[in-house]
Design a protein around this motif. Structure first.
Motif, short mmCIF file in Angstrom:
data_model
loop_
_atom_site.label_atom_id
_atom_site.label_comp_id
_atom_site.label_asym_id
_atom_site.label_seq_id
_atom_site.Cartn_x
_atom_site.Cartn_y
_atom_site.Cartn_z
N GLU A 1 54.85 82.12 89.81
CA GLU A 1 56.28 81.74 89.78
C GLU A 1 57.17 82.91 89.36
O GLU A 1 58.11 82.72 88.57
CB GLU A 1 56.50 80.56 88.83
CG GLU A 1 56.09 79.22 89.39
CD GLU A 1 56.56 78.06 88.53
OE1 GLU A 1 57.77 77.79 88.49
OE2 GLU A 1 55.72 77.43 87.89
N TYR A 2 56.94 84.07 89.91
CA TYR A 2 57.78 85.20 89.49
C TYR A 2 59.19 85.09 90.06
O TYR A 2 60.12 85.69 89.52
CB TYR A 2 57.15 86.54 89.88
CG TYR A 2 57.79 87.68 89.12
CD1 TYR A 2 57.57 87.81 87.75
CD2 TYR A 2 58.62 88.60 89.74
CE1 TYR A 2 58.17 88.82 87.02
CE2 TYR A 2 59.21 89.64 89.01
CZ TYR A 2 58.99 89.74 87.66
OH TYR A 2 59.59 90.75 86.93
N GLY A 3 59.36 84.32 91.12
CA GLY A 3 60.68 84.19 91.71
C GLY A 3 61.72 83.62 90.75
O GLY A 3 62.90 83.96 90.84
N SER A 4 61.28 82.77 89.81
CA SER A 4 62.22 82.20 88.86
C SER A 4 62.48 83.12 87.67
O SER A 4 63.33 82.84 86.84
CB SER A 4 61.70 80.85 88.36
OG SER A 4 60.45 81.02 87.70
N SER B 1 61.86 87.12 87.91
CA SER B 1 62.40 88.18 88.77
C SER B 1 63.28 89.19 88.04
O SER B 1 64.42 89.44 88.41
CB SER B 1 63.18 87.54 89.93
OG SER B 1 63.33 88.45 90.99
N THR C 1 50.96 84.22 96.50
CA THR C 1 51.94 84.04 95.42
C THR C 1 52.36 82.58 95.45
O THR C 1 52.12 81.87 96.43
CB THR C 1 53.18 84.94 95.60
OG1 THR C 1 53.82 84.62 96.83
CG2 THR C 1 52.77 86.42 95.58
N ASP D 1 55.60 79.82 94.21
CA ASP D 1 56.93 79.62 93.63
C ASP D 1 57.51 78.31 94.11
O ASP D 1 57.06 77.73 95.10
CB ASP D 1 57.88 80.75 94.06
CG ASP D 1 57.57 82.07 93.38
OD1 ASP D 1 58.06 82.28 92.26
OD2 ASP D 1 56.83 82.87 93.97
N THR E 1 63.10 79.67 94.94
CA THR E 1 62.84 81.04 94.49
C THR E 1 61.66 81.66 95.24
O THR E 1 61.13 82.69 94.83
CB THR E 1 62.52 81.05 92.98
OG1 THR E 1 61.40 80.20 92.70
CG2 THR E 1 63.72 80.56 92.18
N LYS F 1 61.41 83.27 98.06
CA LYS F 1 61.61 84.60 98.65
C LYS F 1 61.52 85.70 97.59
O LYS F 1 60.87 86.72 97.78
CB LYS F 1 62.96 84.65 99.34
CG LYS F 1 63.05 85.63 100.49
CD LYS F 1 64.29 85.36 101.32
CE LYS F 1 64.25 86.13 102.62
NZ LYS F 1 65.42 85.82 103.47
N SER F 2 62.16 85.46 96.44
CA SER F 2 62.21 86.50 95.41
C SER F 2 60.91 86.64 94.63
O SER F 2 60.74 87.59 93.88
CB SER F 2 63.35 86.21 94.43
OG SER F 2 63.27 84.90 93.92
N GLY F 3 59.96 85.71 94.83
CA GLY F 3 58.70 85.79 94.11
C GLY F 3 57.55 86.35 94.92
O GLY F 3 56.44 86.48 94.41
N SER G 1 52.85 83.57 100.76
CA SER G 1 53.69 82.81 99.84
C SER G 1 53.33 81.34 99.93
O SER G 1 53.20 80.78 101.02
CB SER G 1 55.18 82.98 100.20
OG SER G 1 55.59 84.32 99.99
#
Length: 635
Positions: free
Chosen positions: A199-202, A204, A228, A230, A234, A236-238, A245
């Motif tokens: 969950e790196y998109g949240s 970031s 990954t 998410d 979010t 796309k950004s993760g 994804s």
């Protein structure tokens, strides 16, 4: 004679043919044991524009999450067999850094934390594995599974390429990754995919971070498919180049599908976390998700040809002080149970969700050869444990590590304990001398609760919304004590760098900061509980003081069974069985029982110790059924 030989030849050919057919069936259905030794594995899990393939054959991931660190090792096999019998083909598990490296450079991969044994067991039982090694995993764990000693660095920036963090990750991965590399699919093992962080998109905060984690895995020998994971908003950004994804959700609607295809149009779709329920927080209700909602959503996911992971398939328990907390919009600590309203209960029992999902998967796979459902474990209601001995907190202080002197406040993490790794969990006692009464202000610098005493007499409580107390006037010098509890660090959110516990700032008496503390670390590790054998326990008085430890005995004859600890009449504290920390209890609920697995009991006498903060009934009950509190549907 010739005829007999010919018959033997035909018989051998027939037997050989049957063996080949059987081997092929085992390879396609079981997916691991035969293939593990006899078939080449040049191509693992791959993704084309529409589907996953495993060694060139179409493969739909039907996965479920069970965390080895939340299930007694004795029950690993039972839980995985029940997963297999439901029609699941893949196990997913997180790896908790804070448990595997509790002190910097001190690693534990033994007994309950033997990850290799867990993965090998999954292979033995015919399950593939998707590994989620973090380093951050969330999973409703304290600090999202990150070790608290990272916070000793005042400039720490977690989940970024800040050197203090990346060096620690490198050291951890140097120990962890070589253990799982030989267990990858192409090396004959069951691991078919590995997740890059979580969950790196949240979060970031660093555009280079996910690439760093990806390269950290691959440079140490991870060669299987990377994922990954998410939430949709979010997603796309993760992501990171070279990794599929995947999405986390609880409801599936047409817009979700469109968004998913827009972000990743040319890859197979996987719901990496379909939430089968939810976790609970103290002071709230027990969250449940109706079985028909679960089955309806999973059916739709399968109908669309997507892969899915049921999070959780079996939640288990966040034993001890393992659980995390929510920090937004307000602080709320998680309960001990991680039942999650999952298809298998906290104690591994079948639910309506389990039976409906098994039926769905059997019809979806059109396979009548599902393994039989394993029998359930027997549960027992034992005679109550009568508390017959009493030890006040103050009499137990000589068995702590310390005390330590400090001119100003110190956070838990910065205490010079545990080989200078600080204190991770439990309570910390701060004492200082005062010469006056008046207004005591915490300024929200108490994390998370503090019982306040003057000359060891309770005067009040500090918590997040209660930041002022009146200290009574008195003569001469008196001792002011603050017993501060870490109720759990936030497991998610953008404020992870500020999850220090204890006193995190000044506490003011009449606008003057308290100073010159004597500090005791009460992390209540097994070594501390064991040391209390030598403490000056007293026969339970008619009016015992609080906070205190209370000791009693549970008798379990024969082969001990699972049971549930219930504490009516007790207020708030911690239960220890044979020195093992079962977790917190709190009368505010929702949880009103603690799961006690049979393997944690001895045949015969068992020691029960309760640490109670404010009020006790002096009797601990053991019953057959759990009480997770009043239920409310998840909205």
């Amino acid at each position: 004679m010739v005829v007999l030989r010919m018959r033997n030849v035909h018989k051998r050919k027939y037997v050989l043919l049957c063996m080949c057919i059987f081997g092929f069936i085992m390879y396609r259905y079981m997916g691991t044991s035969v293939k593990h030794h006899e078939l080449s594995r040049n191509v693992g899990l791959s993704a084309n524009s529409s589907q996953f393939t495993l060694e060139g054959h179409p493969f739909q991931i039907l996965a479920g999450s069970i965390h080895y660190f939340r299930v007694p090792r004795t029950y690993w096999r039972d839980r995985l067999l029940k997963m297999r019998a439901c029609g699941i083909n893949t196990l997913t598990t997180y790896v908790p850094w804070n448990q595997h490296e509790p002190e910097r450079g001190v690693f534990n991969f033994q007994t309950q934390l033997d990850l290799e044994a867990y993965i090998n067991l999954a292979a033995e039982l015919g399950l593939w594995v998707i590994l989620r090694p973090g380093p951050y995993i969330s999973s409703e764990l304290d600090l999202g599974g990150l070790p608290s000693w990272l916070l000793r660095d005042g400039r720490m920036r977690l989940r970024t390429t800040y050197p203090g963090f990346t060096h620690a990750v490198d050291s951890y991965f140097d120990k962890l990754i070589p253990k799982v590399v030989p267990l990858q699919f192409k090396k004959g093992g069951p691991i078919i995919a590995v997740q890059v962080e979580n969950e790196y998109g949240s979060y970031s905060k660093d555009s280079n971070y996910m690439l760093f984690i990806k390269e950290a895995l691959q440079s140490r020998g991870i060669s299987e498919l990377l994922l990954t994971s998410d939430k949709l908003r979010t997603l796309k950004s993760g992501g990171v180049s070279g990794a599929i994804s995947s999405v986390k959700l609880q409801k599936l609607n047409q817009r979700d599908i469109q968004d998913l295809y827009a972000v990743q149009p040319n890859s197979p779709k996987i719901v990496m976390d379909y939430w089968t329920g939810w976790y609970d927080v103290w002071g709230d209700l027990h969250h449940v998700l109706p079985p028909e909602d679960v089955v309806s959503t999973v059916r739709e996911i399968l109908r669309r040809g997507m892969s899915v992971n049921l999070y959780m398939f079996h939640g288990g328990s966040s034993f001890g002080f393992m659980g995390g907390a929510l920090n937004e919009p307000t602080y709320r600590a998680l309960v001990t149970s991680y039942d999650y309203d999952a298809p298998l209960t906290e104690a591994g029992e079948y639910t309506q969700k389990y039976h409906l999902l098994r039926d769905l998967f059997s019809r979806f796979k059109r396979d009548d050869n599902f393994p039989d459902m394993p029998a359930l474990h027997y549960r027992d209601a034992y005679e109550p444990a009568i508390m017959y001995q009493h030890l006040s907190l103050w009499d137990a202080l000589s068995f702590t590590e310390g005390p330590f002197k400090s001119s100003s406040h110190l956070t838990m993490e910065n205490l010079p304990v545990n080989n200078r790794n600080g204190q991770s969990y439990g309570y910390t006692l701060y004492e200082t001398v005062i010469t006056t009464g008046g207004s005591l202000m915490s300024g929200d610098n108490v994390r998370d609760r503090a019982l306040v005493f003057v000359d060891r007499i309770y005067i009040g409580l500090f918590k997040r919304r209660n930041v002022e107390l009146m200290v009574p006037e008195g003569q001469g010098q008196r001792t002011l004590s603050l017993l501060v509890e870490n109720c759990g660090r936030a497991h998610q959110g953008n404020d992870l760098d500020n999850q220090h516990k204890g006193l995190v700032g000044d506490v003011l008496l009449n606008n003057t900061p308290l100073q010159n503390f004597t500090i005791y670390s009460l992390d209540m590790k097994p070594s501390f509980i064991d040391s209390l054998y030598e403490a000056p326990w007293k026969t339970l008085p008619e009016n015992p003081s609080f906070p205190s430890f209370f000791m009693g005995r549970l008798f379990a004859y024969g082969y001990p069974s699972d049971t549930y600890v219930k504490l009516p009449g007790w207020e708030k504290g911690v239960v220890f069985i044979n020195g093992l920390n079962l977790g917190r209890y709190w009368s505010i609920g929702p949880q009103q029982s603690l799961y006690l697995p049979g393997p944690y009991l001895n045949s015969g006498t068992n020691q029960v110790i309760v640490f109670e903060e404010k009020e006790g009934d002096y009797k601990v009950h053991f019953e057959e059924s759990p009480d997770l509190g009043m239920a409310a549907d998840i909205h």
